[in-house]
Design a protein around this motif. Structure first.
Motif, PDB file in Angstrom:
ATOM      1  N   ILE A   1       0.834  -1.209   0.000  1.00 13.51           N
ATOM      2  CA  ILE A   1       0.000   0.000   0.000  1.00 13.51           C
ATOM      3  C   ILE A   1       0.868   1.258   0.000  1.00 13.51           C
ATOM      4  O   ILE A   1       0.585   2.220  -0.730  1.00 13.51           O
ATOM      5  CB  ILE A   1      -0.959  -0.010   1.208  1.00 13.51           C
ATOM      6  CG1 ILE A   1      -2.012  -1.115   1.018  1.00 13.51           C
ATOM      7  CG2 ILE A   1      -1.646   1.346   1.363  1.00 13.51           C
ATOM      8  CD1 ILE A   1      -2.929  -1.310   2.210  1.00 13.51           C
ATOM      9  N   ILE A   2       1.939   1.269   0.779  1.00 13.19           N
ATOM     10  CA  ILE A   2       2.840   2.421   0.798  1.00 13.19           C
ATOM     11  C   ILE A   2       3.513   2.587  -0.561  1.00 13.19           C
ATOM     12  O   ILE A   2       3.606   3.694  -1.106  1.00 13.19           O
ATOM     13  CB  ILE A   2       3.894   2.266   1.908  1.00 13.19           C
ATOM     14  CG1 ILE A   2       3.225   2.362   3.280  1.00 13.19           C
ATOM     15  CG2 ILE A   2       4.975   3.340   1.777  1.00 13.19           C
ATOM     16  CD1 ILE A   2       4.147   2.014   4.430  1.00 13.19           C
ATOM     17  N   GLY A   3       3.991   1.484  -1.119  1.00 16.40           N
ATOM     18  CA  GLY A   3       4.619   1.541  -2.433  1.00 16.40           C
ATOM     19  C   GLY A   3       3.663   2.009  -3.505  1.00 16.40           C
ATOM     20  O   GLY A   3       4.015   2.824  -4.377  1.00 16.40           O
ATOM     21  N   LEU A   4       2.429   1.509  -3.469  1.00 16.73           N
ATOM     22  CA  LEU A   4       1.419   1.921  -4.440  1.00 16.73           C
ATOM     23  C   LEU A   4       1.093   3.403  -4.304  1.00 16.73           C
ATOM     24  O   LEU A   4       0.932   4.109  -5.309  1.00 16.73           O
ATOM     25  CB  LEU A   4       0.144   1.093  -4.252  1.00 16.73           C
ATOM     26  CG  LEU A   4       0.203  -0.361  -4.711  1.00 16.73           C
ATOM     27  CD1 LEU A   4      -1.012  -1.129  -4.194  1.00 16.73           C
ATOM     28  CD2 LEU A   4       0.274  -0.444  -6.235  1.00 16.73           C
ATOM     29  N   ALA A   5       1.003   3.888  -3.067  1.00 16.08           N
ATOM     30  CA  ALA A   5       0.701   5.303  -2.850  1.00 16.08           C
ATOM     31  C   ALA A   5       1.779   6.183  -3.479  1.00 16.08           C
ATOM     32  O   ALA A   5       1.467   7.160  -4.173  1.00 16.08           O
ATOM     33  CB  ALA A   5       0.574   5.585  -1.358  1.00 16.08           C
ATOM     34  N   CYS A   6       3.037   5.839  -3.262  1.00 13.27           N
ATOM     35  CA  CYS A   6       4.132   6.620  -3.849  1.00 13.27           C
ATOM     36  C   CYS A   6       4.141   6.510  -5.371  1.00 13.27           C
ATOM     37  O   CYS A   6       4.386   7.497  -6.079  1.00 13.27           O
ATOM     38  CB  CYS A   6       5.471   6.155  -3.270  1.00 13.27           C
ATOM     39  SG  CYS A   6       5.735   6.661  -1.566  1.00 13.27           S
ATOM     40  N   LEU A   7       3.860   5.312  -5.876  1.00 12.47           N
ATOM     41  CA  LEU A   7       3.818   5.114  -7.323  1.00 12.47           C
ATOM     42  C   LEU A   7       2.767   6.010  -7.971  1.00 12.47           C
ATOM     43  O   LEU A   7       3.020   6.647  -9.007  1.00 12.47           O
ATOM     44  CB  LEU A   7       3.516   3.642  -7.631  1.00 12.47           C
ATOM     45  CG  LEU A   7       3.359   3.271  -9.116  1.00 12.47           C
ATOM     46  CD1 LEU A   7       4.651   3.534  -9.874  1.00 12.47           C
ATOM     47  CD2 LEU A   7       2.945   1.812  -9.256  1.00 12.47           C
ATOM     48  N   PHE A   8       1.609   6.116  -7.340  1.00 10.31           N
ATOM     49  CA  PHE A   8       0.534   6.871  -7.971  1.00 10.31           C
ATOM     50  C   PHE A   8       0.599   8.369  -7.664  1.00 10.31           C
ATOM     51  O   PHE A   8       0.092   9.169  -8.434  1.00 10.31           O
ATOM     52  CB  PHE A   8      -0.811   6.249  -7.610  1.00 10.31           C
ATOM     53  CG  PHE A   8      -0.941   4.876  -8.195  1.00 10.31           C
ATOM     54  CD1 PHE A   8      -0.886   4.695  -9.565  1.00 10.31           C
ATOM     55  CD2 PHE A   8      -1.048   3.753  -7.396  1.00 10.31           C
ATOM     56  CE1 PHE A   8      -0.951   3.432 -10.125  1.00 10.31           C
ATOM     57  CE2 PHE A   8      -1.113   2.482  -7.945  1.00 10.31           C
ATOM     58  CZ  PHE A   8      -1.069   2.328  -9.326  1.00 10.31           C
ATOM     59  N   PHE A   9       1.247   8.766  -6.568  1.00 14.29           N
ATOM     60  CA  PHE A   9       1.577  10.187  -6.397  1.00 14.29           C
ATOM     61  C   PHE A   9       2.538  10.608  -7.511  1.00 14.29           C
ATOM     62  O   PHE A   9       2.422  11.699  -8.077  1.00 14.29           O
ATOM     63  CB  PHE A   9       2.226  10.433  -5.032  1.00 14.29           C
ATOM     64  CG  PHE A   9       1.242  10.708  -3.929  1.00 14.29           C
ATOM     65  CD1 PHE A   9       0.340  11.756  -4.039  1.00 14.29           C
ATOM     66  CD2 PHE A   9       1.226   9.927  -2.784  1.00 14.29           C
ATOM     67  CE1 PHE A   9      -0.567  12.025  -3.020  1.00 14.29           C
ATOM     68  CE2 PHE A   9       0.325  10.181  -1.762  1.00 14.29           C
ATOM     69  CZ  PHE A   9      -0.577  11.229  -1.880  1.00 14.29           C
ATOM     70  N   HIS A  10       3.493   9.731  -7.796  1.00 16.39           N
ATOM     71  CA  HIS A  10       4.480   9.990  -8.842  1.00 16.39           C
ATOM     72  C   HIS A  10       3.799  10.113 -10.208  1.00 16.39           C
ATOM     73  O   HIS A  10       4.072  11.044 -10.967  1.00 16.39           O
ATOM     74  CB  HIS A  10       5.509   8.855  -8.858  1.00 16.39           C
ATOM     75  CG  HIS A  10       6.710   9.134  -9.696  1.00 16.39           C
ATOM     76  ND1 HIS A  10       7.761   9.917  -9.261  1.00 16.39           N
ATOM     77  CD2 HIS A  10       7.034   8.736 -10.956  1.00 16.39           C
ATOM     78  CE1 HIS A  10       8.688   9.983 -10.219  1.00 16.39           C
ATOM     79  NE2 HIS A  10       8.273   9.275 -11.252  1.00 16.39           N
ATOM     80  N   SER A  11       2.920   9.186 -10.520  1.00 23.55           N
ATOM     81  CA  SER A  11       2.260   9.201 -11.823  1.00 23.55           C
ATOM     82  C   SER A  11       1.257  10.336 -11.945  1.00 23.55           C
ATOM     83  O   SER A  11       1.011  10.839 -13.050  1.00 23.55           O
ATOM     84  CB  SER A  11       1.565   7.859 -12.082  1.00 23.55           C
ATOM     85  OG  SER A  11       0.507   7.644 -11.173  1.00 23.55           O
ATOM     86  N   ALA A  12       0.673  10.771 -10.822  1.00 31.21           N
ATOM     87  CA  ALA A  12      -0.289  11.876 -10.867  1.00 31.21           C
ATOM     88  C   ALA A  12       0.350  13.130 -11.437  1.00 31.21           C
ATOM     89  O   ALA A  12      -0.223  13.817 -12.288  1.00 31.21           O
ATOM     90  CB  ALA A  12      -0.839  12.152  -9.466  1.00 31.21           C
TER      91      ALA A  12
END
Length: 226
Positions: free
Chosen positions: A163-174
């Motif tokens: 979940i932490i990794g996914l959150a950072c991944l999608f903040f990055h992609s946003a």
């Protein structure tokens, strides 16, 4: 001359980041489509969810994705170093007019997302991260990806890491999707208010889709079939 060279180099690096970022974002969306088969049950997920992984497709997809990740990371690091050198002295008071909070931490979110991808590969593709959750087979002798995923997410540490990794991944992609529009000259004063929302909205939807799986495992909605 140095400024001109820096500008041309910056454009090239941003183009590399935009193209590779688009490839990676498209794969993440496609991967989510496959993962959503888990809600159709073990049989569907173990068979149809990964039916696209033919030898020909894999032989093309893996080098393309690996190259895209490498080029994306290298271009981002070089750009960050170049921008820092171009403005070596910190302002006494920094005013972030054009950048967003997420945009200012792209290196951080990118680094965490990169670590998450490595962990995911070691967990789900190589098996060295959690050997006991890798070699499970179903009754047909197929790799039991359904039970592997659910049993993995039943462990709080693994679920939290994802979940932490996914959150950072999608903040990055946003921020990355919006930057892509800017790099290719699609962002202007007339459409900025609309296009600027596409990256955050798409990234949020992808995050919710991915995060729904560990969440539903932890709440007991998704159960292993043993």
């Amino acid at each position: 001359m140095k400024t001109r060279f820096h500008g041309l180099g910056s454009i090239g690096l941003k183009t590399v980041m935009a193209v590779t970022g688009f490839i990676l974002f498209a794969f993440v969306a496609f991967h989510l489509y496959n993962n959503m088969h888990i809600y159709q049950g073990r049989e569907v997920y173990n068979v149809h969810g990964f039916s696209w992984k033919t030898p020909v497709v894999i032989s093309i997809a893996r080098p393309v994705l690996a190259t895209s990740i490498l080029l994306h990371a290298l271009a981002g690091i070089i750009l960050a170093i170049s921008n820092r050198r171009a403005r070596p002295e910190r302002y006494a008071v920094q005013r972030y007019r054009a950048s967003t909070f997420v945009g200012r931490f792209m290196i951080v979110t990118g680094a965490v997302a990169g670590a998450y991808v490595i962990y995911h590969v070691l967990h789900a593709k190589v098996g060295s991260a959690h050997p006991g959750l890798f070699d499970m087979l179903d009754e047909e002798g197929r790799r039991d990806v359904y039970n592997i995923m659910i049993l993995s997410y039943q462990q709080p540490g693994i679920a939290a890491a994802y979940i932490i990794g996914l959150a950072c991944l999608f903040f990055h992609s946003a921020h990355g999707v919006t930057s892509l529009f800017s790099t290719f000259g699609l962002l202007n004063d007339d459409n900025r208010r609309y296009l600027a929302w596409i990256g955050p909205v798409l990234s949020l939807l992808l995050f919710l889709g991915y995060a729904s799986i560990p969440f539903n495992v932890m709440t007991g909605y998704l159960q292993p079939v043993l």
